[in-house]
Design a protein around this motif. Structure first.
Motif, PDB file in Angstrom:
ATOM      1  N   ILE A  83       0.833  -1.203   0.000  1.00 12.28           N
ATOM      2  CA  ILE A  83       0.000   0.000   0.000  1.00 12.28           C
ATOM      3  C   ILE A  83       0.866   1.250   0.000  1.00 12.28           C
ATOM      4  O   ILE A  83       0.606   2.207  -0.751  1.00 12.28           O
ATOM      5  CB  ILE A  83      -0.945  -0.013   1.218  1.00 12.28           C
ATOM      6  N   ILE A  84       1.914   1.254   0.812  1.00  9.58           N
ATOM      7  CA  ILE A  84       2.813   2.412   0.864  1.00  9.58           C
ATOM      8  C   ILE A  84       3.472   2.625  -0.492  1.00  9.58           C
ATOM      9  O   ILE A  84       3.540   3.756  -1.001  1.00  9.58           O
ATOM     10  CB  ILE A  84       3.878   2.211   1.956  1.00  9.58           C
ATOM     11  N   GLN A  85       3.953   1.553  -1.094  1.00 14.26           N
ATOM     12  CA  GLN A  85       4.608   1.685  -2.396  1.00 14.26           C
ATOM     13  C   GLN A  85       3.631   2.156  -3.458  1.00 14.26           C
ATOM     14  O   GLN A  85       3.987   2.946  -4.341  1.00 14.26           O
ATOM     15  CB  GLN A  85       5.237   0.354  -2.802  1.00 14.26           C
ATOM     16  N   ARG A  86       2.380   1.708  -3.369  1.00  9.66           N
ATOM     17  CA  ARG A  86       1.386   2.162  -4.345  1.00  9.66           C
ATOM     18  C   ARG A  86       1.079   3.648  -4.163  1.00  9.66           C
ATOM     19  O   ARG A  86       0.933   4.384  -5.147  1.00  9.66           O
ATOM     20  CB  ARG A  86       0.100   1.339  -4.197  1.00  9.66           C
ATOM     21  N   ALA A  87       0.979   4.084  -2.930  1.00  8.93           N
ATOM     22  CA  ALA A  87       0.747   5.501  -2.669  1.00  8.93           C
ATOM     23  C   ALA A  87       1.905   6.346  -3.193  1.00  8.93           C
ATOM     24  O   ALA A  87       1.704   7.423  -3.781  1.00  8.93           O
ATOM     25  CB  ALA A  87       0.552   5.744  -1.168  1.00  8.93           C
ATOM     26  N   LEU A  88       3.112   5.856  -2.994  1.00  9.83           N
ATOM     27  CA  LEU A  88       4.294   6.541  -3.505  1.00  9.83           C
ATOM     28  C   LEU A  88       4.282   6.562  -5.032  1.00  9.83           C
ATOM     29  O   LEU A  88       4.583   7.583  -5.661  1.00  9.83           O
ATOM     30  CB  LEU A  88       5.546   5.837  -2.978  1.00  9.83           C
ATOM     31  N   TYR A  89       3.933   5.434  -5.629  1.00 12.93           N
ATOM     32  CA  TYR A  89       3.798   5.352  -7.092  1.00 12.93           C
ATOM     33  C   TYR A  89       2.770   6.362  -7.604  1.00 12.93           C
ATOM     34  O   TYR A  89       3.017   7.082  -8.577  1.00 12.93           O
ATOM     35  CB  TYR A  89       3.378   3.931  -7.487  1.00 12.93           C
ATOM     36  N   ASN A  90       1.602   6.432  -6.954  1.00 16.37           N
ATOM     37  CA  ASN A  90       0.549   7.347  -7.390  1.00 16.37           C
ATOM     38  C   ASN A  90       1.007   8.801  -7.350  1.00 16.37           C
ATOM     39  O   ASN A  90       0.543   9.636  -8.135  1.00 16.37           O
ATOM     40  CB  ASN A  90      -0.697   7.183  -6.517  1.00 16.37           C
ATOM     41  N   ALA A  91       1.926   9.102  -6.417  1.00 17.02           N
ATOM     42  CA  ALA A  91       2.392  10.481  -6.264  1.00 17.02           C
ATOM     43  C   ALA A  91       3.483  10.840  -7.261  1.00 17.02           C
ATOM     44  O   ALA A  91       3.483  11.939  -7.830  1.00 17.02           O
ATOM     45  CB  ALA A  91       2.896  10.709  -4.838  1.00 17.02           C
ATOM     46  N   ILE A  92       4.448   9.915  -7.487  1.00 17.85           N
ATOM     47  CA  ILE A  92       5.604  10.300  -8.303  1.00 17.85           C
ATOM     48  C   ILE A  92       5.489   9.913  -9.772  1.00 17.85           C
ATOM     49  O   ILE A  92       6.047  10.597 -10.637  1.00 17.85           O
ATOM     50  CB  ILE A  92       6.912   9.717  -7.723  1.00 17.85           C
ATOM     51  N   ASN A  93       4.758   8.829 -10.079  1.00 23.10           N
ATOM     52  CA  ASN A  93       4.741   8.365 -11.472  1.00 23.10           C
ATOM     53  C   ASN A  93       4.176   9.404 -12.442  1.00 23.10           C
ATOM     54  O   ASN A  93       4.800   9.656 -13.488  1.00 23.10           O
ATOM     55  CB  ASN A  93       3.973   7.054 -11.591  1.00 23.10           C
ATOM     56  N   PRO A  94       3.020  10.028 -12.165  1.00 19.26           N
ATOM     57  CA  PRO A  94       2.501  11.020 -13.124  1.00 19.26           C
ATOM     58  C   PRO A  94       3.471  12.181 -13.343  1.00 19.26           C
ATOM     59  O   PRO A  94       3.539  12.732 -14.451  1.00 19.26           O
ATOM     60  CB  PRO A  94       1.201  11.506 -12.467  1.00 19.26           C
ATOM     61  N   ARG A  95       4.228  12.532 -12.327  1.00 16.04           N
ATOM     62  CA  ARG A  95       5.179  13.634 -12.444  1.00 16.04           C
ATOM     63  C   ARG A  95       6.417  13.211 -13.241  1.00 16.04           C
ATOM     64  O   ARG A  95       6.943  13.983 -14.037  1.00 16.04           O
ATOM     65  CB  ARG A  95       5.570  14.122 -11.054  1.00 16.04           C
ATOM     66  N   LEU A  96       6.885  11.975 -13.010  1.00 20.98           N
ATOM     67  CA  LEU A  96       8.055  11.498 -13.737  1.00 20.98           C
ATOM     68  C   LEU A  96       7.764  11.281 -15.216  1.00 20.98           C
ATOM     69  O   LEU A  96       8.600  11.580 -16.075  1.00 20.98           O
ATOM     70  CB  LEU A  96       8.556  10.186 -13.120  1.00 20.98           C
ATOM     71  N   VAL A  97       6.576  10.772 -15.508  1.00 21.16           N
ATOM     72  CA  VAL A  97       6.200  10.467 -16.888  1.00 21.16           C
ATOM     73  C   VAL A  97       6.267  11.706 -17.777  1.00 21.16           C
ATOM     74  O   VAL A  97       6.593  11.617 -18.967  1.00 21.16           O
ATOM     75  CB  VAL A  97       4.788   9.839 -16.934  1.00 21.16           C
ATOM     76  N   LYS A  98       5.983  12.863 -17.208  1.00 18.45           N
ATOM     77  CA  LYS A  98       6.010  14.106 -17.995  1.00 18.45           C
ATOM     78  C   LYS A  98       7.368  14.363 -18.626  1.00 18.45           C
ATOM     79  O   LYS A  98       7.458  15.029 -19.661  1.00 18.45           O
ATOM     80  CB  LYS A  98       5.610  15.289 -17.113  1.00 18.45           C
ATOM     81  N   GLY A  99       8.424  13.850 -18.008  1.00 13.96           N
ATOM     82  CA  GLY A  99       9.763  14.072 -18.539  1.00 13.96           C
ATOM     83  C   GLY A  99      10.261  12.989 -19.471  1.00 13.96           C
ATOM     84  O   GLY A  99      11.341  13.120 -20.051  1.00 13.96           O
ATOM     85  N   PHE A 100       9.493  11.895 -19.639  1.00 14.47           N
ATOM     86  CA  PHE A 100       9.917  10.806 -20.512  1.00 14.47           C
ATOM     87  C   PHE A 100       9.663  11.145 -21.976  1.00 14.47           C
ATOM     88  O   PHE A 100       8.806  11.972 -22.299  1.00 14.47           O
ATOM     89  CB  PHE A 100       9.168   9.508 -20.164  1.00 14.47           C
TER      90      PHE A 100
END
Length: 370
Positions: A83-100
């Protein structure tokens, strides 16, 4: 700009509750999910309180090996840390994807396997219009998830995330446990050598985000420095298409040097340079300039997986939504290819008959917490 001040965001009660909902989707009959959800709000509040007080719940892993068709270490993480890792994923993935770059496809909303296939398919179709001799350079990173260098990964994360508490949490999951995630390149036997300074667990809540981030410098180098026009990546599989064979060789050489020197990785023996008329294997398909088929190994895997789903559902080991997820994903894939006879054979005799869930749970050998 680097990501800032997100720790309080993903450790909030609301964010963790949403993360639990995401993790539990299609798995509401699993034992660890049922136990956790008996006191859902109290458990979420406890996790949030611990994280915000600076305490990270001790992570527990379960590991086993699969040796066919190759050595693979499968690692499961305990439910609260999922659950913690998923919450972390939900927070950082959309932001990181913008730079890919736009032509990386694995585990990115709106892209995925089908979009990757269509992109390469489009390039292959275009080779028929131009009378030049076209070539496809296919690269595959050797034991990618097992060879990710922890120091390199953490350096990349610190460049992207300017939040010390978030970095501390990521560092704990990557390099702060007593479980080795890595494998040597040469291990193909029944006694793999485990490594502590490389590797991340496949299938963890963060694995695909971290994998995409790790190879992003290679993507940027290919597009910005080498100026590769037709470059597509799906996790550790890369395809380049061009009508200048010598130019492709030079690009391949420089990509390999970058991968070795900057990312501490290697391409494996599947790397090949072939005429486009021979087609290219990518995302489970063989893509030609006038048609696309599924790989033989893909069709066999689909048959085995559907048989497994049928048995599991008929025994009551999985719920209907879980079974239908597999069916829907295969139907979507098959719509993009011909292979009508294979489709008929695949679905003929596939029947879902509801089994008894309680009886299934009473069989611990059969009941899986995956």
């Amino acid at each position: 700009m680097p990501i800032k001040n997100i720790y309080d965001e993903f450790t909030s009660f609301q964010a963790l509750l949403q993360a639990e909902k995401d993790v539990a989707k299609g798995k509401s009959d699993k034992r660890d999910v049922l136990i956790f959800e008996q006191e859902l709000e109290d458990n979420i509040l406890h996790i949030s309180s611990e994280l915000r007080s600076g305490c990270i719940p001790k992570v527990q892993y379960k590991c086993f090996y699969v040796f066919v068709p190759k050595v693979r270490k499968v690692i499961y993480i305990d439910y609260p840390n999922k659950i913690i890792q998923r919450a972390l994923y939900n927070a950082i993935n959309p932001r990181l994807v913008k730079g890919f770059i736009s032509d990386t496809y694995a585990c990115i909303p709106g892209r995925g396997q089908l979009a990757a296939m269509r992109r390469v398919e489009q390039w292959m179709r275009n080779t028929r219009v131009n009378p030049s001799n076209w070539y496809v350079y296919k690269f595959d990173v050797a034991k990618f998830f097992y060879r990710i260098d922890h120091k390199v990964l953490l350096t990349l994360l610190r460049q992207k995330i300017a939040d010390s508490r978030t970095i501390d949490l990521l560092e704990y999951y990557i390099d702060g446990t007593s479980v080795p995630f890595g494998l040597r390149l040469s291990d193909d036997r029944q006694d793999p050598t485990e490594l502590y300074d490389v590797g991340i667990p496949i299938g963890g809540g963060l694995s695909h985000t971290l994998g995409n981030l790790y190879l992003d410098p290679l993507d940027q180098y290919a597009k910005r420095v080498l100026q590769v026009k037709r470059y597509a990546r799906y996790m550790d599989d890369i395809v380049i298409i061009d009508n200048n064979k010598e130019h492709l060789k030079e690009q391949g050489k420089r990509l390999e040097e970058f991968l070795n020197e900057k990312l501490k990785l290697e391409f494996n023996r599947k790397t090949s340079l072939r005429p486009a008329r021979c087609g290219v294997e990518f995302v489970g398909c063989v893509i030609h300039d006038d048609h696309t088929n599924l790989r033989k190994s893909t069709t066999l895997r689909m048959k085995r997986r559907l048989s497994q789903v049928e048995v599991q559902y008929n025994r009551g080991e999985i719920i209907l939504d879980k079974a239908l997820q597999t069916v829907a994903s295969y139907e979507a894939m098959l719509k993009q290819v011909g292979m009508h006879r294979f489709k008929e054979r695949l679905w003929s005799g596939f029947v879902l008959k509801k089994g008894n869930l309680q009886e299934a749970k009473a069989r611990p050998i059969l009941y899986s917490e995956e």
